[in-house]
Design a protein around this motif. Sequence first.
Motif, PDB file in Angstrom:
ATOM      1  N   ASP A 104      -4.235  -0.045  -7.756  1.00 17.98           N
ATOM      2  CA  ASP A 104      -4.908  -0.557  -8.950  1.00 17.98           C
ATOM      3  C   ASP A 104      -6.192  -1.243  -8.494  1.00 17.98           C
ATOM      4  N   TRP A 105      -7.261  -0.480  -8.366  1.00 14.50           N
ATOM      5  CA  TRP A 105      -8.519  -1.026  -7.884  1.00 14.50           C
ATOM      6  C   TRP A 105      -9.119  -2.021  -8.864  1.00 14.50           C
ATOM      7  N   ALA A 142     -14.083   3.135  -3.859  1.00 13.39           N
ATOM      8  CA  ALA A 142     -13.565   2.329  -4.964  1.00 13.39           C
ATOM      9  C   ALA A 142     -14.215   0.954  -5.068  1.00 13.39           C
ATOM     10  N   ALA A 143     -14.662   0.388  -3.936  1.00 10.66           N
ATOM     11  CA  ALA A 143     -15.167  -0.996  -3.963  1.00 10.66           C
ATOM     12  C   ALA A 143     -16.421  -1.201  -3.126  1.00 10.66           C
ATOM     13  N   VAL A 156       0.822  -1.210   0.000  1.00 13.48           N
ATOM     14  CA  VAL A 156       0.000   0.000   0.000  1.00 13.48           C
ATOM     15  C   VAL A 156       0.856   1.259   0.000  1.00 13.48           C
ATOM     16  N   ALA A 157       2.108   1.140   0.417  1.00 12.78           N
ATOM     17  CA  ALA A 157       2.990   2.315   0.466  1.00 12.78           C
ATOM     18  C   ALA A 157       3.571   2.673  -0.900  1.00 12.78           C
ATOM     19  N   ASP A 158       3.318   1.837  -1.904  1.00 12.26           N
ATOM     20  CA  ASP A 158       3.940   2.058  -3.216  1.00 12.26           C
ATOM     21  C   ASP A 158       3.254   3.123  -4.053  1.00 12.26           C
ATOM     22  N   GLU A 207     -10.439  -5.833  -8.142  1.00 10.64           N
ATOM     23  CA  GLU A 207     -11.765  -6.306  -8.524  1.00 10.64           C
ATOM     24  C   GLU A 207     -11.685  -7.597  -9.329  1.00 10.64           C
ATOM     25  N   ARG A 208     -10.606  -7.763 -10.097  1.00 10.35           N
ATOM     26  CA  ARG A 208     -10.431  -8.992 -10.888  1.00 10.35           C
ATOM     27  C   ARG A 208      -9.946 -10.158 -10.038  1.00 10.35           C
TER      28      ARG A 208
END
Length: 266
Positions: A103-104, A138-139, A97-99, A108-109
Amino acid sequence: MENLRNQRREKRFLIVNYILRYKAGQAIDISWQPQPEQAGHIANIAHRSRAISSTEGRQLLVSIVYDSGYGHTARVAEAVAEGVREVEGTEAKLVAVADGAMDWNALERSDAIIFGSPTYNGLISAKLKQFFEDSTKAAWSELKWRNKIAAGFTNSGAQHGDKLNSLVSMALFAAQHGMIWVGLDLMPGNSSSTGSTDDLNRLGSWLGVMTQSNVDQAPDITPAGSDLNTAGWPRPCAGFNPPDPSFSTKEFCHETALPRYSPAWR
């Protein structure tokens, strides 16, 4: 009440379906047809499950979303990824998560999302918490992760460190997204006079993987090998040889009393 019972039947069916897929690393055969008295809702469950579990022609994708303050939790994430990759037809994607930007669409995939965090003051890290909050728009608002497999792991400097609270936070987060949580199917290690800190699941957790890192040692030394093997369970233990040559490595890891031999793996 009938609707509630139907929802529970649906959830049970999906849980079994997903766990079988996750353990086997492949789609399961759900060509089963309901008996006449079972037609209707159960048939609809099978239809929906068929759509969800159809993985023919592609690999299952398991995303491992984690934060790591000093590199120790990152080592655990890598061990989880190694275990995932040992399952035929399954791809592991490490997501720190720190990067930066998330890529939501990739999440999802994903067929499963595994969450990981250090435990600080009995809580998940601020960065993973921020990811949780960012996922609302986002989700969560469209339940895009509904019925995906979820699991978690956490690391701390203390033997206990109130790590259970971190796993509970992850499990609650997964529940709010409609995900299906999978715990750790290992008996607790180091729980008898013949046990040791080299046992698998030495910290005795069921909700998820708990690991411990000595605060004065770098990530290339700690967490211990037993913790990393717990994080990657079940998998063939690549790079390690069983003490009894009559066992193949895969048979040894999956079919014997693994904790008794884990000192040889350190």
